[in-house]
Structure formats: structure tokens, C-alpha cells
Design a protein around this motif. Structure first.
Motif, PDB file in Angstrom:
ATOM      1  N   GLY A  16       6.263  -5.555  -4.016  1.00  0.00           N
ATOM      2  CA  GLY A  16       5.419  -4.781  -4.911  1.00  0.00           C
ATOM      3  C   GLY A  16       3.950  -4.973  -4.605  1.00  0.00           C
ATOM      4  N   TYR A  17       3.570  -6.200  -4.279  1.00  0.00           N
ATOM      5  CA  TYR A  17       2.181  -6.493  -3.919  1.00  0.00           C
ATOM      6  C   TYR A  17       1.772  -5.682  -2.695  1.00  0.00           C
ATOM      7  CZ  TYR A  17      -1.993  -9.097  -2.626  1.00  0.00           C
ATOM      8  OH  TYR A  17      -3.277  -9.437  -2.297  1.00  0.00           O
ATOM      9  N   GLN A  18       2.631  -5.659  -1.686  1.00  0.00           N
ATOM     10  CA  GLN A  18       2.334  -4.887  -0.473  1.00  0.00           C
ATOM     11  C   GLN A  18       2.234  -3.397  -0.778  1.00  0.00           C
ATOM     12  OE1 GLN A  18       1.456  -5.823   2.626  1.00  0.00           O
ATOM     13  NE2 GLN A  18       1.360  -7.837   1.683  1.00  0.00           N
ATOM     14  N   ALA A  19       3.106  -2.919  -1.659  1.00  0.00           N
ATOM     15  CA  ALA A  19       3.065  -1.505  -2.028  1.00  0.00           C
ATOM     16  C   ALA A  19       1.747  -1.181  -2.736  1.00  0.00           C
ATOM     17  CB  ALA A  19       4.247  -1.159  -2.928  1.00  0.00           C
ATOM     18  N   GLY A  20       1.284  -2.072  -3.592  1.00  0.00           N
ATOM     19  CA  GLY A  20       0.018  -1.871  -4.287  1.00  0.00           C
ATOM     20  C   GLY A  20      -1.159  -1.875  -3.330  1.00  0.00           C
ATOM     21  N   LEU A  21      -1.153  -2.786  -2.386  1.00  0.00           N
ATOM     22  CA  LEU A  21      -2.230  -2.839  -1.390  1.00  0.00           C
ATOM     23  C   LEU A  21      -2.256  -1.577  -0.537  1.00  0.00           C
ATOM     24  CD1 LEU A  21      -2.337  -6.448   0.130  1.00  0.00           C
ATOM     25  CD2 LEU A  21      -4.054  -5.337  -1.284  1.00  0.00           C
ATOM     26  N   ASN A  22      -1.084  -1.036  -0.263  1.00  0.00           N
ATOM     27  CA  ASN A  22      -0.992   0.149   0.586  1.00  0.00           C
ATOM     28  C   ASN A  22      -1.228   1.437  -0.181  1.00  0.00           C
ATOM     29  OD1 ASN A  22      -0.477  -1.393   2.866  1.00  0.00           O
ATOM     30  ND2 ASN A  22       1.717  -1.382   2.509  1.00  0.00           N
ATOM     31  N   GLY A  23      -1.459   1.337  -1.486  1.00  0.00           N
ATOM     32  CA  GLY A  23      -1.781   2.514  -2.270  1.00  0.00           C
ATOM     33  C   GLY A  23      -0.585   3.343  -2.706  1.00  0.00           C
ATOM     34  N   ARG A  24       0.607   2.776  -2.619  1.00  0.00           N
ATOM     35  CA  ARG A  24       1.794   3.522  -3.045  1.00  0.00           C
ATOM     36  C   ARG A  24       1.847   3.618  -4.565  1.00  0.00           C
ATOM     37  NH1 ARG A  24       6.568   0.630  -0.254  1.00  0.00           N
ATOM     38  NH2 ARG A  24       7.671   1.711  -1.894  1.00  0.00           N
ATOM     39  N   LEU A  41       6.668  -4.572 -10.292  1.00  0.00           N
ATOM     40  CA  LEU A  41       5.515  -3.924 -10.909  1.00  0.00           C
ATOM     41  C   LEU A  41       4.353  -4.900 -11.116  1.00  0.00           C
ATOM     42  CD1 LEU A  41       7.318  -1.603 -13.455  1.00  0.00           C
ATOM     43  CD2 LEU A  41       6.012  -0.904 -11.447  1.00  0.00           C
ATOM     44  N   GLY A  42       4.668  -6.149 -11.419  1.00  0.00           N
ATOM     45  CA  GLY A  42       3.621  -7.168 -11.530  1.00  0.00           C
ATOM     46  C   GLY A  42       2.912  -7.370 -10.199  1.00  0.00           C
ATOM     47  N   GLY A  43       3.682  -7.449  -9.129  1.00  0.00           N
ATOM     48  CA  GLY A  43       3.095  -7.565  -7.796  1.00  0.00           C
ATOM     49  C   GLY A  43       2.299  -6.329  -7.438  1.00  0.00           C
ATOM     50  N   TRP A  44       2.813  -5.159  -7.812  1.00  0.00           N
ATOM     51  CA  TRP A  44       2.127  -3.895  -7.535  1.00  0.00           C
ATOM     52  C   TRP A  44       0.762  -3.873  -8.222  1.00  0.00           C
ATOM     53  CZ3 TRP A  44       0.583   0.130 -10.768  1.00  0.00           C
ATOM     54  CH2 TRP A  44       0.197   1.313 -10.122  1.00  0.00           C
TER      55      TRP A  44
END
Length: 56
Positions: A16-24, A41-44
Motif C-alpha cells: 500500500g505504501y508503494q501504491a501511495g508513493l506511485n500515485g495509485r 490503506l494505512g500504508g497507502w
């Protein structure tokens, strides 16, 4: 010495963190169970926050 796999909830948070960094979008969460979904979602959210901080 054997290497232990990371816990599935830790893995969900990291993905989720990676998805958030990538703007997904948060809608792209692949997890169905409430535990894994909330970790993802917390990581996102963390990833989105860090991305916004880096952009400043």
C-alpha cells in the motif's frame, strides 16, 4: 539460518505504501479481508503523505 517471510499484514502495508508513493488510487486495493485492507490503506495514506512532503 532460514530467513523468515514477512507477516502478511506487514506485506500489505508495504504494498500500500508503494501504491501511495506511485500515485495509485485507493480503489486499487487488491485485498478483500478487513485486516489486510486496512493495513494496505494505512500504508497507502503514509505513501501519499510522504509523496506530498517530497513534492514541497
Amino acid at each position: 539460518m532460514k530467513r523468515q517471510k514477512r507477516d502478511r499484514l506487514e506485506r500489505a502495508q508495504a504494498k500500500g505504501y508503494q501504491a501511495g508513493l506511485n500515485g495509485r488510487s485507493s480503489e486499487t486495493c487488491p485485498y478483500q479481508t478487513m485486516d489486510a485492507r486496512s493495513c494496505w490503506l494505512g500504508g497507502w495514506r503514509d505513501g501519499r503523505d510522504n509523496k506530498a512532503t517530497m513534492m514541497k
